[in-house]
Design an enzyme around this catalytic site. Structure first.
Site, PDB file in Angstrom:
ATOM      1  N   GLU A  62       2.614   8.746   4.106  1.00  0.00           N
ATOM      2  CA  GLU A  62       4.023   9.101   4.185  1.00  0.00           C
ATOM      3  C   GLU A  62       4.981   7.972   3.820  1.00  0.00           C
ATOM      4  O   GLU A  62       6.180   8.189   3.772  1.00  0.00           O
ATOM      5  CB  GLU A  62       4.357   9.652   5.578  1.00  0.00           C
ATOM      6  CG  GLU A  62       4.192   8.625   6.688  1.00  0.00           C
ATOM      7  CD  GLU A  62       5.006   8.999   7.918  1.00  0.00           C
ATOM      8  OE1 GLU A  62       5.889   9.844   7.809  1.00  0.00           O
ATOM      9  OE2 GLU A  62       4.738   8.423   8.968  1.00  0.00           O
ATOM     10  N   ALA A  63       4.448   6.802   3.583  1.00  0.00           N
ATOM     11  CA  ALA A  63       5.351   5.703   3.275  1.00  0.00           C
ATOM     12  C   ALA A  63       4.704   4.698   2.337  1.00  0.00           C
ATOM     13  O   ALA A  63       3.489   4.620   2.242  1.00  0.00           O
ATOM     14  CB  ALA A  63       5.775   4.998   4.570  1.00  0.00           C
ATOM     15  N   ASP A  92      -0.122   8.265  16.667  1.00  0.00           N
ATOM     16  CA  ASP A  92      -1.003   8.050  15.521  1.00  0.00           C
ATOM     17  C   ASP A  92      -1.827   6.788  15.741  1.00  0.00           C
ATOM     18  O   ASP A  92      -1.862   5.890  14.913  1.00  0.00           O
ATOM     19  CB  ASP A  92      -0.164   7.942  14.238  1.00  0.00           C
ATOM     20  CG  ASP A  92      -1.016   8.004  12.978  1.00  0.00           C
ATOM     21  OD1 ASP A  92      -2.180   8.428  13.073  1.00  0.00           O
ATOM     22  OD2 ASP A  92      -0.527   7.616  11.907  1.00  0.00           O
ATOM     23  N   LYS A 110       0.836  -1.198   0.000  1.00  0.00           N
ATOM     24  CA  LYS A 110       0.000   0.000   0.000  1.00  0.00           C
ATOM     25  C   LYS A 110       0.866   1.242   0.000  1.00  0.00           C
ATOM     26  O   LYS A 110       2.022   1.219   0.421  1.00  0.00           O
ATOM     27  CB  LYS A 110      -0.939   0.012   1.205  1.00  0.00           C
ATOM     28  CG  LYS A 110      -0.228   0.119   2.541  1.00  0.00           C
ATOM     29  CD  LYS A 110      -1.182   0.556   3.635  1.00  0.00           C
ATOM     30  CE  LYS A 110      -0.410   0.902   4.903  1.00  0.00           C
ATOM     31  NZ  LYS A 110      -1.225   1.428   5.967  1.00  0.00           N
ATOM     32  N   GLN A 111       0.266   2.307  -0.496  1.00  0.00           N
ATOM     33  CA  GLN A 111       0.941   3.593  -0.441  1.00  0.00           C
ATOM     34  C   GLN A 111       0.174   4.453   0.537  1.00  0.00           C
ATOM     35  O   GLN A 111      -0.952   4.874   0.277  1.00  0.00           O
ATOM     36  CB  GLN A 111       0.975   4.235  -1.824  1.00  0.00           C
ATOM     37  CG  GLN A 111       1.338   5.703  -1.776  1.00  0.00           C
ATOM     38  CD  GLN A 111       2.254   6.125  -2.903  1.00  0.00           C
ATOM     39  OE1 GLN A 111       2.483   5.388  -3.851  1.00  0.00           O
ATOM     40  NE2 GLN A 111       2.776   7.325  -2.800  1.00  0.00           N
ATOM     41  N   GLY A 112       0.768   4.680   1.681  1.00  0.00           N
ATOM     42  CA  GLY A 112       0.115   5.504   2.689  1.00  0.00           C
ATOM     43  C   GLY A 112       0.471   6.961   2.473  1.00  0.00           C
ATOM     44  O   GLY A 112       1.047   7.321   1.450  1.00  0.00           O
ATOM     45  N   VAL A 124       4.561   0.634   1.608  1.00  0.00           N
ATOM     46  CA  VAL A 124       4.818  -0.604   2.333  1.00  0.00           C
ATOM     47  C   VAL A 124       4.898  -1.747   1.330  1.00  0.00           C
ATOM     48  O   VAL A 124       4.018  -1.902   0.485  1.00  0.00           O
ATOM     49  CB  VAL A 124       3.722  -0.868   3.380  1.00  0.00           C
ATOM     50  CG1 VAL A 124       3.996  -2.162   4.116  1.00  0.00           C
ATOM     51  CG2 VAL A 124       3.640   0.284   4.362  1.00  0.00           C
ATOM     52  N   LYS A 135       9.089  -0.818   4.992  1.00  0.00           N
ATOM     53  CA  LYS A 135       8.406   0.476   5.037  1.00  0.00           C
ATOM     54  C   LYS A 135       9.365   1.521   4.501  1.00  0.00           C
ATOM     55  O   LYS A 135      10.398   1.788   5.104  1.00  0.00           O
ATOM     56  CB  LYS A 135       8.019   0.780   6.483  1.00  0.00           C
ATOM     57  CG  LYS A 135       7.223   2.051   6.637  1.00  0.00           C
ATOM     58  CD  LYS A 135       6.655   2.108   8.035  1.00  0.00           C
ATOM     59  CE  LYS A 135       5.897   3.397   8.247  1.00  0.00           C
ATOM     60  NZ  LYS A 135       5.379   3.490   9.606  1.00  0.00           N
TER      61      LYS A 135
END
Lengths: 234, 374, 206
Positions: free
Chosen positions: A25-26, A141, A21-23, A28, A41
């Site tokens: 800020e990072a 978070d 996944k693309q969150g 994965v 990550k």
């Protein structure tokens, strides 16, 4: 796309890994590293930020995440093992918890008949957060997406893992811990509608497990109130 | 056809706008500009508004080419905002409503921004970043001050006191909205009380950041000349940002840096912008990830800031999302936005009875029950 | 990760065709050494060999210091699992590549990376071999084709080679727990190996 350092062997490796996944800020990835199922990550550069700021922030968060993971493990809180860290491409290689689901998915997929199980999970979350806060670690978070559960009935405490310590920091202030819980409360109730009672169970278990819970809960109430007052702005 | 007239006067701008079914027919506005280095006081702002509101109203009707009989509903800003100017505006709205025999409707200022943004950009259900750069009018907030001092020449000491309210932004789920109050405020009296000490006591030594057209605009201009990036505290917690660290840092450390000429006031404006906006873009991105949103709308005065638009645009591009930024004429407080929100609400059956037509300085966006959207 | 199983009898076969086996368990029962490729550095292979009843530890140590042995000599009593060595080697190669090694050579860096602290002399004292040691774990990093230095090691070590997978029979658990400061509560949430790996990977930010 980010300006990738093509000569970096880590980024080269990631190209052949599976992007999970693309969150915000990072990114994965999932792959095999030294023979073990591994999650990587990658904190990729954020082009909108000033490069100096970006580098500092990214580095700081990588370091903070690594530190917090170690701190948790030393305290007996289940978090994925760190295998390797690259501070040039800001990648953390972590143990892949095979067969786990996020607590978010678990709650969303649970049927009404499983209310008892959910309560068990909520209590467990409360206990773990209490343990973490007693170590003066603030997650920063907390959401139900940042908690993993190893599937299977009769799971012990070790089967609930916290992840994503990028915004974590060390603080003994009840205020910070209260805000930590407040962030979770907002995320919890907005992700899972009508779970006020469940969250109450979580808080009760937190209060029962933490030595310093009284002041933290008091702060949480204050923060809730302030959140209401403070957001009355135009 | 539904025609709504909107009165906005929650801060230092007084505006009257007329909207007919998604078309802005007129939108005149006046701004109360205070001398450089001074904020606006509620009573003086209200006085200004009283002086010009009827002229603005006449202009609005004339430009729209409408008679009072053509109007279906009179909308006004119910809050949040500064008390005295809100009262003035509401008073006029109430009077016209009774004179013309038209229903009255109180509108939340923020929702005005959001609905106007949706109208102008045609964005469907975007993540909205509402940034109120001008005055936020919440009186009980901590009022920390930021002082940026520099010796530009021997005679002149630049003293900019930017004031950033330390206040946690609220994330309002029904609108996917993050409301971030930022307030650059100049040295001197503050609008909502004037309790801050006057420091402009030695004008010869003080170059103030001008209020014309707005301090935010002037900071943007100064920032363009800044080159060196000074690291400032950066605090993001979940979907919240905190500006308090920046405040105290600039008050203490930056002051010294300027004294020893390690950086200039322009550098500080530049760094301030870079840091604040990076925080804003980051929480917006988090909110987008949280709601699976692919659209961003920036509204509020600071939405005009080109650097913020650029940064937000870069972020959106990386995510494959779309950015909508409303232009200056709509970012800044205006009457049409109240009219537009009023139009939506009126069509959904909302009206405000005369006894309920009060104003409030504090009015949360999520207190509004949204019945006009699916 | 791919494991290359090699025995002297099989070597001809292997020169023709490598047999890549995902899991080492099948072959290592009778495998003495362990050769593995690193995902991040496909150009290198890491080979681990384990010896017990070593009689010439003093000579080996001297040879290593003089640079006559191109391999890392590790005290096996502080090793939990070959994975531990792999993690240290991967990190050493990484630091070498980006020019940020803390010690002089790749092999000394491997030993240093095993240590939970950033103290170099302490690392050698605890993880390198000492004159009185009777067991040694040898780590070689070489290009795929190179086989020579394994023979070189075999000729230099005066001891009995045993399977690398029997490393746990030589580990001193109490000593490891003390060195890495592993508390009982930490073992509740993971294995001793987990605790050790975590400390090795995170020591730069202590």
């Amino acid at each position: 796309m980010a300006v990738e350092k093509t000569n970096n062997h880590v980024l080269h490796f990631l190209r052949s890994a599976e992007l999970l996944k693309q969150g915000a800020e990072a990114r994965v990835y999932r792959g095999e590293f030294l023979g073990k199922p591994t999650v990587v990550k990658e904190r990729f550069p954020k082009l909108y930020r000033h490069p100096t700021l970006d580098e500092k922030l990214t580095h700081r968060r990588t370091v903070q995440e690594v530190r917090s993971i170690l701190r948790c493990r030393k305290a007996g809180i289940s978090v994925p093992v760190v295998y390797f860290v690259d501070y040039t491409s800001h990648c953390i290689f972590l143990e892949d918890i095979v067969g786990s689901v996020t607590v978010r998915d678990y709650i969303n997929s649970a049927h009404t008949s499983e209310a008892k199980n959910l309560e068990v999970v909520a209590r467990k979350i409360g206990e773990i957060l209490a343990k973490m806060h007693d170590e003066d670690l603030v997650h920063g978070d907390l959401t139900t997406s940042n908690m993993l559960m190893k599937r299977g009935p009769g799971c012990g405490e070790a089967d609930l893992l916290l992840i994503d310590f990028g915004l974590s920091y060390i603080s003994a202030l009840p205020e910070d811990k209260g805000v930590d819980l407040y962030v979770l409360e907002k995320a919890f109730l907005s992700t899972h509608p009508n779970t006020e009672a469940l969250f109450e169970t979580l808080l009760k278990s937190y209060s029962a497990s933490s030595k310093k819970s009284q002041t933290v809960i008091k702060k949480l109430d204050e923060v809730r109130l302030r959140g209401r007052k403070r957001s009355m702005v135009g | 056809m539904t025609v709504v007239i909107g009165f906005e006067g929650s801060a230092n701008k007084i505006g009257v706008g007329i909207v007919r079914d998604g078309v802005v027919l007129s939108n005149p506005r006046r701004t109360y500009i205070t001398p450089p280095g001074q904020g606006f006081l509620p009573s003086e702002t209200a006085k200004h508004h009283r002086g010009v509101i009827l002229t603005v109203l006449k202009e609005a009707l004339q430009q729209a080419g409408l008679k009072p009989a053509d109007i279906d509903c009179v909308a006004y800003t119910k809050g949040p905002g500064m008390g005295a100017p809100l009262v003035t505006t509401a008073l006029v709205a109430r009077t016209v409503s009774q004179l013309w025999g038209k229903p009255l409707l109180g509108v939340n200022h923020c929702i005005g921004h959001i609905e106007m943004g949706r109208l102008v950009t045609r964005a469907n259900n975007p993540t909205v970043l509402v940034i109120a750069l001008q005055d936020i009018r919440e009186e009980r907030l901590d009022r920390a001050r930021v002082r940026i001092c520099d010796k530009l020449s021997r005679k002149n000491l630049v003293k900019l006191r930017a004031k950033i309210r330390e206040i946690s932004p609220c994330f309002c789920k029904p609108f996917k909205t993050i409301i971030v109050p930022i307030n650059y405020h100049q040295n001197g009296r503050h609008s909502s009380g004037g309790k801050l000490p006057r420091t402009g006591s030695n004008p010869a030594r003080v170059i103030k950041i001008s209020n014309d057209p707005s301090p935010g605009y002037n900071i943007e201009q100064m920032a363009k000349r800044g080159k060196q990036y000074v690291e400032l505290p950066y605090t993001v917690k979940g979907m919240d940002v905190s500006f308090s660290g920046i405040l105290s840092y600039i008050e203490e450390a930056a002051h010294k840096m300027l004294g020893s000429r390690q950086c200039t006031a322009e550098d500080l404006c530049f760094s301030l912008q870079e840091t604040l906006f990076a925080m804003l873009v980051e929480i917006t991105e988090r909110a987008m990830a949280h709601c699976n949103s692919q659209e961003v709308l920036i509204v509020g005065g600071v939405g005009c800031n080109l650097r913020l638009q650029e940064m937000m645009g870069t972020m959106c591009k990386e995510r494959g999302a779309r950015l909508f930024a409303t232009d200056e004429s709509f970012c800044i407080d205006n009457g049409a936005m109240i009219a537009q929100a009023g139009w939506e609400m009126f069509r959904a059956g909302h009206v405000t009875e005369l006894p309920d037509s009060w104003i409030t300085q504090r009015f949360r966006t999520d207190e509004v029950e949204v019945t006009w959207r699916d | 990760m791919q494991y290359i199983a090699k025995t002297p009898q099989q070597s001809e076969l292997q020169t023709a065709k490598f047999i890549w086996i995902a899991s080492c368990c099948v072959y290592t029962g009778f495998e003495m050494h362990l050769s593995q490729r690193l995902e991040l550095f496909p150009e290198y292979t890491v080979t681990q060999l384990l010896f017990k009843d070593v009689k010439n530890a003093t000579d080996l140590r001297k040879n290593a210091i003089a640079g006559e042995i191109s391999g890392a000599l590790i005290n096996p009593s502080v090793l939990v699992d070959p994975f531990q060595v792999l993690v240290a080697t991967n990190k050493a190669l990484h630091l070498q590549k980006i020019g940020k090694m803390k010690t002089r050579s790749l092999y000394s860096e491997i030993i240093f990376n095993l240590s939970p602290t950033n103290n170099i002399s302490e690392a050698f004292k605890n993880f390198g071999i000492s004159d009185s040691d009777s067991a040694v774990q040898v780590v070689l990093v070489h290009a795929d084709a190179e086989q020579n230095n394994m023979d070189d090691i075999l000729s230099k070590v005066d001891g009995q080679q045993i399977s690398v997978h029997h490393i746990s029979s030589l580990s001193n658990i109490a000593k490891i727990k003390k060195l890495y400061k592993v508390s009982p509560q930490e073992e509740l949430c993971g294995s001793l190996l987990d605790a050790v790996i975590c400390r090795m990977a995170t020591k730069d930010v202590l």
